[in-house]
Motif scaffolding. Structure first.
Motif, short mmCIF file in Angstrom:
data_model
loop_
_atom_site.label_atom_id
_atom_site.label_comp_id
_atom_site.label_asym_id
_atom_site.label_seq_id
_atom_site.Cartn_x
_atom_site.Cartn_y
_atom_site.Cartn_z
N THR A 115 1.27 -4.92 2.60
CA THR A 115 2.07 -5.88 1.83
C THR A 115 2.47 -7.06 2.70
OG1 THR A 115 2.94 -4.06 0.46
CG2 THR A 115 4.13 -6.15 0.38
N GLN A 205 5.91 1.72 -4.58
CA GLN A 205 4.69 1.35 -5.30
C GLN A 205 4.91 0.12 -6.17
OE1 GLN A 205 1.63 2.65 -4.93
NE2 GLN A 205 2.49 3.93 -3.32
N ASN A 209 3.01 -3.16 -5.00
CA ASN A 209 1.95 -3.61 -5.92
C ASN A 209 2.30 -4.94 -6.56
OD1 ASN A 209 -0.20 -1.53 -6.02
ND2 ASN A 209 1.47 -0.20 -6.61
N SER A 210 3.56 -5.14 -6.91
CA SER A 210 3.98 -6.40 -7.52
C SER A 210 3.78 -7.56 -6.55
CB SER A 210 5.45 -6.33 -7.96
OG SER A 210 5.63 -5.33 -8.93
N PHE A 213 -0.17 -8.08 -5.81
CA PHE A 213 -0.92 -8.68 -6.91
C PHE A 213 -0.42 -10.10 -7.24
CE2 PHE A 213 -1.97 -4.18 -7.90
CZ PHE A 213 -3.34 -4.31 -7.75
N LEU A 247 -6.45 -1.43 -2.20
CA LEU A 247 -6.80 -0.66 -3.39
C LEU A 247 -7.36 0.72 -3.04
CD1 LEU A 247 -8.40 -3.43 -5.64
CD2 LEU A 247 -6.17 -2.34 -5.93
N GLU A 250 -4.33 2.82 -2.06
CA GLU A 250 -3.50 3.07 -3.24
C GLU A 250 -4.15 4.09 -4.16
OE1 GLU A 250 -0.28 1.59 -4.50
OE2 GLU A 250 -0.33 1.81 -2.34
#
Length: 311
Positions: A115, A205, A209-210, A213, A247, A250
């Motif tokens: 991240t 998560q 993920n936010s 993405f 990915l 994850e």
């Protein structure tokens, strides 16, 4: 009943169920895989640390990834190799807790580091004029410190909650140690542990993920708006590499987390996916970043080229 109220410090793990003919190939694969992980990750770390030209924000974030991969793989592989050879299926409780702690540090660290790397690429591509003023050495150190301190605090609380509970079983449900498997040994109410475990899993998560993405969406928009084809191609290549690694981890990690909540999943598949999370990312990460990052690739080639000339 023999397993009930067994408070021995020796725990019994699930076997890998290898046939006699499969022991040597499995031992060879595990040993070579661990040697490749050690060699590639240590090479990547030393290349970045020893070359001042690589002391840039992107590479300073990147060096944390092989360090984290070494933590995770070293928590698993020595024990895995021993179990393949001996099939003892036994582990001391303190060793099991230490193994589980570092495996969870690795899992949390992978998410947070990737991240942070996505954030760095976002600033570099979407705000290139501000990059040098935003990504200062002090700011980078704050982010790296936040990443590691968050991992340690979150996982330490997870295991403090575990260790407060009385254990009355010794038969593990997994081939290696992790928090869900250790919880199955407890004979008290684990509601708080389950809530906290689900909370940190869901929170990390959702946040990770936010952010990832969102940053890559903005990067893609910036790339397609760019008029320079070379800049667009380089940015897309870099981001595609980062996104693939994210990915991959994850997908493996989420399947492992979800599999513990689903009773109809094959235990063999659960064990395979759990081990895969600790095998494939540490093996692929240094190869992907070492081969795809031009500056690092050139330094590694020059280093080994000079070694051959000297010899």
């Amino acid at each position: 009943m023999n397993n009930l109220y067994n408070t021995s410090d020796v725990l019994h793990l699930k076997s890998y169920d290898l046939s006699y003919e499969g022991v040597f190939p499995a031992f060879l694969f595990a040993t070579l895989n661990y040697m490749i992980i050690l060699f590639c990750n240590l090479t990547l770390i030393l290349t970045i640390v020893m070359n001042k030209s690589l002391h840039q924000p992107m590479h300073l974030f990147l060096v944390n990834l092989p360090i984290n991969d070494l933590i995770g793989s070293s928590a698993l592989f020595p024990h895995l190799i021993k179990e393949i050879l001996t099939d003892s299926r036994r582990i001391q409780l303190p060793v099991c807790i230490i193994q589980a702690f570092f495996i969870h540090i690795y899992a949390a660290g992978s998410v947070f580091i990737l991240t942070a790397m996505a954030y760095d690429r976002y600033i570099a591509i979407c705000h290139p004029l501000r990059y040098s003023t935003v990504m200062t050495s002090a700011h980078i150190m704050k982010i790296i410190t936040l990443v590691w301190s968050s991992c340690v605090v979150l996982i330490a609380v997870l295991f403090i909650l575990l260790l407060r509970l009385r254990r009355c079983r010794s038969e593990m449900t997994h081939s290696y140690c992790d928090n869900p498997s250790l919880l199955t040994l407890v004979c008290e109410d684990t509601t708080i542990n389950n809530i906290y475990g689900l909370f940190i899993s869901a929170a990390t998560q959702v946040i990770a993920n936010s952010l990832v993405f969102y940053t890559y969406l903005r990067i893609l928009i910036a790339c397609f708006r760019s008029r320079r084809s070379d800049t667009k191609a380089k940015a897309l290549q870099t981001c595609a590499t980062h996104l693939f690694v994210f990915l991959l981890f994850e997908s493996l990690g989420l399947f492992t987390i979800i599999s513990y909540r689903l009773r109809n999943i094959s235990p063999h598949l659960r064990r395979f996916m759990g081990v895969s999370t600790l095998i494939f990312p540490p093996t692929l990460n240094p190869l992907i970043y070492g081969l795809k990052t031009k500056e690092i690739r050139e330094k590694v080639i020059n280093f080994f080229g000079n070694k051959r000339v000297i010899s």
